[in-house]
Design a protein around this motif. Structure first.
Motif, short mmCIF file in Angstrom:
data_model
loop_
_atom_site.label_atom_id
_atom_site.label_comp_id
_atom_site.label_asym_id
_atom_site.label_seq_id
_atom_site.Cartn_x
_atom_site.Cartn_y
_atom_site.Cartn_z
N MET A 174 0.79 -1.23 0.00
CA MET A 174 0.00 0.00 0.00
C MET A 174 0.81 1.28 0.00
SD MET A 174 -3.21 -0.93 2.48
CE MET A 174 -4.10 0.53 1.89
N ASN A 175 2.14 1.22 0.12
CA ASN A 175 2.88 2.47 0.20
C ASN A 175 2.79 3.22 -1.12
OD1 ASN A 175 5.58 2.71 -1.38
ND2 ASN A 175 5.59 0.59 -0.67
N ASN A 176 2.91 4.53 -1.03
CA ASN A 176 2.65 5.40 -2.17
C ASN A 176 3.93 6.03 -2.71
OD1 ASN A 176 0.86 6.63 -3.99
ND2 ASN A 176 0.74 8.48 -2.77
N LEU A 177 5.02 5.30 -2.69
CA LEU A 177 6.27 5.82 -3.21
C LEU A 177 6.27 5.70 -4.72
CD1 LEU A 177 8.78 4.32 -0.63
CD2 LEU A 177 8.07 6.69 -0.83
N GLY A 178 5.83 6.73 -5.39
CA GLY A 178 5.75 6.72 -6.84
C GLY A 178 7.09 6.42 -7.47
N GLY A 179 7.12 5.43 -8.35
CA GLY A 179 8.34 5.07 -9.05
C GLY A 179 9.11 3.93 -8.42
N VAL A 180 8.70 3.48 -7.24
CA VAL A 180 9.37 2.35 -6.58
C VAL A 180 8.54 1.10 -6.79
CG1 VAL A 180 10.21 1.40 -4.40
CG2 VAL A 180 10.40 3.86 -4.84
N PRO A 181 9.05 0.09 -7.51
CA PRO A 181 8.25 -1.11 -7.79
C PRO A 181 7.91 -1.87 -6.51
CG PRO A 181 10.20 -1.00 -9.20
CD PRO A 181 10.37 0.04 -8.14
N ARG A 182 6.73 -2.43 -6.46
CA ARG A 182 6.35 -3.26 -5.32
C ARG A 182 7.21 -4.53 -5.33
NH1 ARG A 182 1.90 -0.71 -3.44
NH2 ARG A 182 0.60 0.35 -4.98
N GLY A 183 7.52 -5.00 -4.15
CA GLY A 183 8.34 -6.20 -4.04
C GLY A 183 9.82 -5.95 -4.25
N ALA A 184 10.19 -4.69 -4.51
CA ALA A 184 11.59 -4.39 -4.81
C ALA A 184 12.40 -4.03 -3.57
CB ALA A 184 11.67 -3.24 -5.82
N VAL A 185 11.74 -3.90 -2.42
CA VAL A 185 12.42 -3.55 -1.18
C VAL A 185 12.09 -4.58 -0.11
CG1 VAL A 185 12.73 -1.80 0.61
CG2 VAL A 185 12.28 -1.09 -1.76
N ASP A 186 13.09 -5.07 0.59
CA ASP A 186 12.87 -6.00 1.69
C ASP A 186 12.67 -5.19 2.96
OD1 ASP A 186 12.78 -7.98 3.55
OD2 ASP A 186 14.66 -8.96 2.96
N TRP A 187 11.44 -4.72 3.18
CA TRP A 187 11.15 -3.84 4.31
C TRP A 187 11.38 -4.55 5.64
CZ3 TRP A 187 10.80 1.00 2.86
CH2 TRP A 187 10.29 1.31 1.60
N SER A 188 11.19 -5.85 5.71
CA SER A 188 11.34 -6.57 6.97
C SER A 188 12.79 -6.80 7.36
CB SER A 188 10.61 -7.92 6.91
OG SER A 188 11.21 -8.78 5.96
N ALA A 189 13.73 -6.54 6.44
CA ALA A 189 15.14 -6.78 6.72
C ALA A 189 15.80 -5.63 7.48
CB ALA A 189 15.90 -7.03 5.42
N THR A 190 15.17 -4.46 7.48
CA THR A 190 15.77 -3.30 8.12
C THR A 190 15.80 -3.46 9.63
OG1 THR A 190 14.87 -1.91 6.35
CG2 THR A 190 15.70 -0.78 8.31
N ARG A 191 16.95 -3.21 10.22
CA ARG A 191 17.08 -3.27 11.67
C ARG A 191 17.19 -1.86 12.24
NH1 ARG A 191 15.16 -7.21 10.83
NH2 ARG A 191 15.68 -9.34 11.43
N THR A 192 16.50 -1.63 13.34
CA THR A 192 16.59 -0.36 14.02
C THR A 192 17.83 -0.35 14.89
OG1 THR A 192 15.39 -1.01 16.02
CG2 THR A 192 14.06 -0.36 14.10
#
Length: 541
Positions: A174-192
């Motif tokens: 659902m994110n609205n980052l225009g120009g960024v393909p869905r599935g192209a970022v591993d959002w769950s891999a980011t560590r705080t």
């Protein structure tokens, strides 16, 4: 934890040639569904002005259920913070990963600059006195919150993920980052930079000032991690709140992930000609969520996890009338006097291993919140939530709004459908920080709040910024663009031309200075006037 989250599925309305394989049919239907979702949810959040104001050009996109930031529509049409949204071509292009991409992009977050290490815990809170206003299948309102705090020792305590798998999948859809393909970022891999379950650093048993964080419309609570980690590293106890069924996805301890329902809500409201009522309900539910969290902090501060303490109705400004909307009034319906609420022990657990119960709380967290020093901030819709909650609840001593409209309108210049923040003003310290072109001279709801407020207030502009610069998108998107080979326009139309590192540094500096001044009594004088250290900040007279 198992993701337990279904992917976006076909809605049965799309069709494909009879000879097409089943996988092609599913892909076709999914693309149509994603396009419809992006368009409709953008309209919902734009109408509420829960996204950032559009400014003079009307070019900012909606954060909306869209998430990370707003993207400007190709037409640059006006409307509250992004009625234009992404183009149909953008949405269609994003329904599949980038061509030739071997691995999804993996991101890092800026390291906190304060003197403390950071610990964290995630809590599952159940309000047994309030039915969920969105979820018909759930009897009571359920929330997930993260608590960040200064940690005494982080050795042996793992760094927490920014998003759990279910929440990450929902955000990607659902994110609205225009120009960024869905599935192209591993959002769950980011560590705080926060360590799960680490003991709280409280020399001499001192209590910690509290800051609440509310995200933008449709965004997960984790999208403000850079600022919440920063504040915790500087000695604050920071509570980030997910607004269930509005956020893109919220993952709970039992493995279920609740996705946003704003598309369905908007379509129903549009058909029944009650969109303004929906916008007011969204804001009211957010405020009710926040006040419930404040109630639970009372139990945590008491050290027993009981949730005992004064209820929000007893801390109310102006003689007991709750003026944030019908949903917030129902939050107190049927109650009288002070008493115990559903406690902080109703269902909490350590992040990454939720559901452990009250004994899973990190060492030193009980008794840590200082209820006499509570502030709140938020990005976009979260900024509106911070202001409205402070208006309605005297427990909030100071609030900061990062580029959020403060009324219920689809046009930033339209003074109709104001909130009580605008009509009454605020009597406690309040900070406005907006993108280029957004200030109290150009945004009607900001102007009304400015004119009617009697408390200390400042208006700052982040020069060259777009709406997405006020979330973790500011640091994430340049990394995504570099790894995926995306054009520079993908970055600039989401976060602007302001150098991302300087944007992050400025937001950290001014938000910290604001709360230091009003919650700690430490005045760095950064808010007195322009600083050579932050040339992108303009003080608006």
């Amino acid at each position: 934890m198992d993701a337990g989250t279904p992917s976006v599925t076909a809605d049965g309305t799309a069709s494909a040639p009879a000879s097409a394989p089943a996988s092609a049919v599913r892909r076709s239907r999914r693309r149509r569904r994603l396009l419809a979702t992006a368009v409709a949810v953008t309209a919902v959040t734009a109408g509420l002005a829960l996204t950032g104001p559009s400014g003079p050009t009307g070019s900012t996109g909606s954060t909306g259920s869209a998430g990370a930031s707003g993207s400007s529509g190709s037409s640059g049409s006006s409307g509250s913070a992004g009625a234009s949204g992404p183009s149909a071509a953008d949405v269609a292009a994003r329904s599949a990963p980038a061509a030739g991409q071997a691995q999804p992009a993996r991101l890092t977050l800026p390291e906190p600059t304060g003197p403390h290490r950071v610990g964290t815990v995630s809590l599952h809170l159940v309000d047994r006195e309030r039915r969920d206003p969105w979820g018909e299948s759930r009897a009571n309102r359920e929330l997930m919150v993260d608590i960040r705090y200064p940690a005494r020792d982080t050795r042996g305590f793992p760094r927490a993920p920014q998003m759990l798998p279910g929440a990450a999948a929902g955000y990607d859809a659902m994110n609205n980052l225009g120009g960024v393909p869905r599935g192209a970022v591993d959002w769950s891999a980011t560590r705080t930079h926060a360590h799960t379950g680490a003991p709280v650093d409280r020399p001499g048993g001192r209590r910690l000032p509290v800051v609440l964080y509310s995200p933008g419309a449709g965004d997960p609570r984790s999208l403000g991690t850079t600022l919440t980690d920063e504040l915790a590293s500087r000695g604050y106890l920071v509570v980030s709140v997910d607004h269930t069924y509005e956020a893109s996805a919220v993952e709970f301890p039992d493995g279920r992930t609740e996705r946003s329902r704003m598309l369905e809500e908007y379509e129903r409201a549009k058909q029944e000609d009650r969109v303004t009522g929906l916008l007011k309900k969204i804001s009211g539910v957010r405020v009710a969520d926040t006040r419930f969290v404040l109630d639970q902090l009372a139990g945590l501060a008491a050290g027993d996890g009981s949730g005992a303490g004064k209820r929000s109705g007893d801390e109310r400004r102006s003689g007991g009338e709750n003026r944030s909307g019908d949903a917030s009034r129902s939050h107190d319906a049927g109650r009288s006097g002070a008493g115990k609420r559903s406690g902080a022990g109703e269902g909490q657990g350590v992040a990454g291993r939720p559901g452990g119960g009250p004994r899973s709380l990190p060492e030193g967290l009980r008794g840590a919140p200082d209820l006499d020093r509570i502030g709140m901030f938020g990005a976009s819709a979260g900024g509106f939530t911070a202001a409205q909650t402070m208006h309605d609840d005297a427990r909030i001593k100071a609030a900061a709004n990062l580029d959020g409209v403060l009324g219920y309108t689809q046009d930033d210049a339209d003074p109709s459908n104001p909130s009580t923040v605008g009509t009454d003003g605020l009597d406690r310290p309040f900070l406005l920080m907006g993108k280029q072109g957004n200030d109290h001279h150009t945004v009607a709801s900001w102007d009304a709040t400015w004119r009617h407020s009697t408390g200390w207030h400042r208006d700052l502009t982040l020069r060259g910024a777009e709406h997405g610069a006020f979330s973790d998108t500011a640091s994430a998107l340049p990394q995504i663009a570099e790894q995926l080979g995306l054009p520079e326009q993908t970055v600039t139309r989401n976060i602007g031309t302001v150098p991302p590192r300087r944007a992050v540094a400025a937001e950290r500096a001014y938000v910290t200075a604001f709360f230091d001044r009003w919650l700690k009594g430490r005045d760095s004088h950064l808010l007195d006037g322009p600083s050579a250290a932050h040339p992108d900040i303009r003080f608006v007279p």
